[in-house]
Design an enzyme around this catalytic site. Structure first.
Site, PDB file in Angstrom:
ATOM      1  N   HIS B  39      15.958 -40.467 -95.609  1.00 18.21           N
ATOM      2  CA  HIS B  39      16.047 -40.692 -94.576  1.00 18.21           C
ATOM      3  C   HIS B  39      17.191 -41.397 -94.997  1.00 18.21           C
ATOM      4  O   HIS B  39      17.252 -42.783 -96.079  1.00 18.21           O
ATOM      5  CB  HIS B  39      15.217 -41.180 -94.229  1.00 18.21           C
ATOM      6  N   CYS B 109      17.775 -38.599 -88.584  1.00 22.25           N
ATOM      7  CA  CYS B 109      18.648 -39.947 -88.980  1.00 22.25           C
ATOM      8  C   CYS B 109      19.659 -39.594 -89.348  1.00 22.25           C
ATOM      9  O   CYS B 109      20.462 -41.226 -89.349  1.00 22.25           O
ATOM     10  CB  CYS B 109      17.655 -40.837 -89.026  1.00 22.25           C
TER      11      CYS B 109
END
Lengths: 533, 168
Positions: B39, B109
């Site tokens: 992430h 993301c």
């Protein structure tokens, strides 16, 4: 167009294009530059040597925005009006970013730019999955996740294939075999918590890592789980018939089982256990009744699957006796037991079990009555007969601590099964061969009784009893390591191997081999001191 | 170069959502080695920006529930001012990076971070991050779990959602 030149100042060598000689357009090589806004993307053709201003003019036309609203960014740099495209290295096919400023937005952005402006603080949910969240980043945010979790579970539960696939996945298994994790999961469920408060035994159970692990192993294997549930049902149904036992059962059920099941069901969306367990939440009596019918009878031949045999009169007697260990129910029971020593131990050590055994052995009539009343036997007088006769023996066995220890030793049970299988194979391969003493226990493997020469006691009645006893004793002996030559003979090659590996203690080797049923690797582990579970 | 244009440092914060489990378990699970479930977030102007299930969010650097990043990559410097950047983000947040546009595999993301990184610095983020979804999908496990995974929105709590359309 023309060749690249410095602009319209110099007349092109042999060109008549003086008309369109403007400084910016038409002279330089045209390149196509992609101009990208957050919402949009346009390809703009522009002269390679244009200035930023010129570029902006073009853009302003295309994007319908005022030039001074345009902010061009390339490679992290803001393109200022006085710059040229080439100065920034803007070439054909490259992308330039554009932000169109709007007056209001300017003020808005300055307020939104402060993170302390707490626009939408995200609630942190208490996900039921606890630590699982770290695994895949789940549960790290929205209410979205809770629904998602439900959805996921529902999906999983309704699709058994997917579920079993999932279960077989080593990761999931890994996770499930982590008792702490599972425990956390379960205790984080508010209903479970309530339940735990009301019934401290539950928290005991949850705190027992052994038990949790076992439960998780069961959960991993749906088939095994199914079997276990059924057997549990069966055992419970038997117990029901004991005076006083029913009450104990009922208490146990209403206090513990029901709330737990419904709590678990809530958590899992659609508890696979309950589905497999035959919906036992619906009530003690009815579920028991229903469950009894299809359950395989471990103590005797399954009624439905062996009609010819059971009708086979005399042949049916011994055959029935011999089949005691062979019925699929028994097999699976044995298998389970071998994989779940805890199960057996639990069952045997449960207080009511013990007292039941006691009372049964002391009172064979009572025992037989119990058996008679059990609908499993109801349809089959033959069965009842056999069982009645075998009962005292069986009960004796159960009382016998040695027998008990055999049953709780997973390796022993495994070996037992192996023996049976071996004998079974032997049966089919060499039907003429009669192995003294071990014959009565030989599974006939569903083959017709007439083909079963190994059932040497030809008449019904006492011989099966005796034979049964003999079998048990023999097995016990075998596992005690002494007695027959079979273990040593059987494990001769393994013994040699162990020897060659450097394990020179023959006795210990033998013990280990016996305990592991001839499995060298397991035996080595044993020898090296790792304890069997 | 103009000395008077301000420069702002841009960093990429990389988090491993699996906390190391991917590194050890991926060979078994997927049949290939994945060092992490990545992430990412962009850190600039003293704030961290990332895209999740609610849309674009911001927080103080390292301020999500994930804690400090596992890796920090210097992406370089940008001349883009914070003001312009926020406007840019607002526009993004209204369009391609609305919360409902989140897709775990295709538009996550890292997609956002990649785009923002290029906007700010012209440099993309390291490819091992953007290649992750395709790596996973190339495995049987990824394929099996795809329907479930597709509906997962990863949104580390601790950030505030940037809603470009609203005037505060």
């Amino acid at each position: 167009g023309g060749e690249g030149g410095a602009g319209g100042v110099q007349p092109p060598p042999s060109r008549d294009f003086q008309l369109s000689l403007e400084i910016d357009a038409g002279e330089g090589t045209i390149i196509k530059v992609t101009v990208k806004t957050p919402k949009d993307k346009e390809e703009i053709a522009i002269a390679e040597d244009s200035s930023v201003t010129q570029f902006k003019e073009e853009i302003s036309r295309r994007f319908k925005a005022k030039q001074d609203q345009l902010v061009l960014i390339f490679a992290g740099k803001i393109l200022k009006d006085g710059d040229s495209l080439s100065q920034h290295g803007i070439k054909d096919g490259l992308t330039v970013h554009l932000v169109i400023k709007t007056a209001q937005n300017t003020s808005t952005s300055s307020s939104t730019s402060t993170p302390a402006g707490s626009l939408h603080p995200l609630p942190f949910p208490a996900g039921g999955f606890g630590d699982l969240s770290t695994l895949a980043g789940l549960g790290m945010g929205s209410a979205n996740f809770m629904e998602l979790q439900q959805q996921m579970q529902r999906q999983l539960m309704s699709n058994p294939e997917m579920l079993s696939q999932l279960m077989e996945n080593p990761l999931v298994q890994n996770m499930m075999s982590n008792p702490d994790l599972m425990r956390q999961m379960m205790v984080s469920n508010p209903q479970m918590q309530q339940l735990m408060e009301r019934n401290p035994e539950i928290s005991h159970m949850l705190n027992n890592p052994e038990l949790m692990r076992q439960t998780m192993e069961l959960a991993r294997n749906p088939a095994m789980m199914q079997e276990m549930m059924r057997n549990q049902d069966r055992a419970l149904s038997n117990l029901e018939s004991i005076p006083g036992g029913y009450n104990a059962l009922r208490r146990m059920y209403t206090d513990i089982q029901e709330p737990m099941f419904s709590a678990a069901r809530e958590q899992f969306g659609n508890n696979p256990f309950s589905a497999l367990g035959g919906g036992s939440e619906s009530g003690v009596q009815p579920s028991r009744t229903e469950n009894r019918e299809p359950l395989p009878n471990p103590w005797g031949p399954p009624n439905a699957s062996n009609p010819p045999e059971s009708a086979g009169g005399g042949g049916g007697g011994p055959a029935g006796g011999t089949r005691m260990f062979n019925s699929p129910g028994m097999q699976s029971l044995l298998q389970q037991i071998s994989e779940n020593p805890q199960l057996m131990q639990n069952m045997l050590s449960a207080p009511y079990m013990r007292s039941m055994m006691q009372s049964l052995s002391q009172n064979p009539e009572l025992a037989s009555q119990v058996m008679m009343n059990n609908p499993l036997f109801a349809g089959n007088p033959q069965l009842q007969e056999q069982f009645r006769s075998q009962l005292p023996v069986f009960l004796q066995q159960m009382q016998n601590p040695e027998a008990l220890s055999v049953m709780t030793n997973p390796r022993a049970m495994q070996a037992l099964m192996q023996i049976q299988q071996g004998l079974q194979t032997l049966q089919t391969e060499a039907p003429g061969l009669i192995i003294p003493g071990s014959i009565p226990g030989i599974p006939s493997g569903g083959s017709a009784p007439t083909e079963n020469p190994a059932s040497s006691p030809s008449s019904a009645g006492t011989p099966p009893n005796v034979a049964q006893q003999q079998l048990m004793q023999q097995m016990l002996q075998m596992f005690a390591g002494g007695g027959n030559q079979t273990p040593e003979v059987r494990f001769q090659s393994q013994l040699d191997q162990l020897n060659a590996m450097g394990f020179i203690n023959r006795e210990a080797n033998l013990q280990a081999l016996i305990a592991t049923g001839g499995d060298i690797n397991a035996a080595i582990e044993r020898l090296l001191g790792s304890q069997p579970s | 170069m103009d000395k008077n244009s301000a420069r702002y440092n841009v960093q990429l914060y990389i988090y491993d959502l699996s906390r190391g489990m991917a590194r050890s378990l991926s060979p078994i699970m997927l049949g290939k080695q994945l060092d992490g479930i990545w992430h990412t977030a962009i850190v600039a102007y003293g704030d961290e920006f990332f895209f999740g299930g609610e849309g674009i969010s911001s927080c103080s650097p390292g301020g999500t529930m994930l804690g400090p990043p596992d890796t920090v990559v210097e992406l370089g410097e940008t001349e883009v001012s914070e003001e312009i950047f926020m406007e840019y983000l607002s526009s993004l947040g209204e369009s391609t990076y609305r919360g409902d546009r989140y897709r775990l595999f295709e538009h996550n993301c890292n997609t956002f971070t990649n785009e923002v990184a290029q906007f700010l610095t012209g440099m993309p983020i390291p490819s091992y991050i953007t290649d992750l979804p395709s790596e996973v999908l190339a495995t049987p496990f990824g394929q099996i779990l795809r329907p479930i995974l597709d509906s997962i929105h990863i949104a580390p709590p601790g950030g505030n959602v940037i809603n470009g359309g609203r005037n505060i």
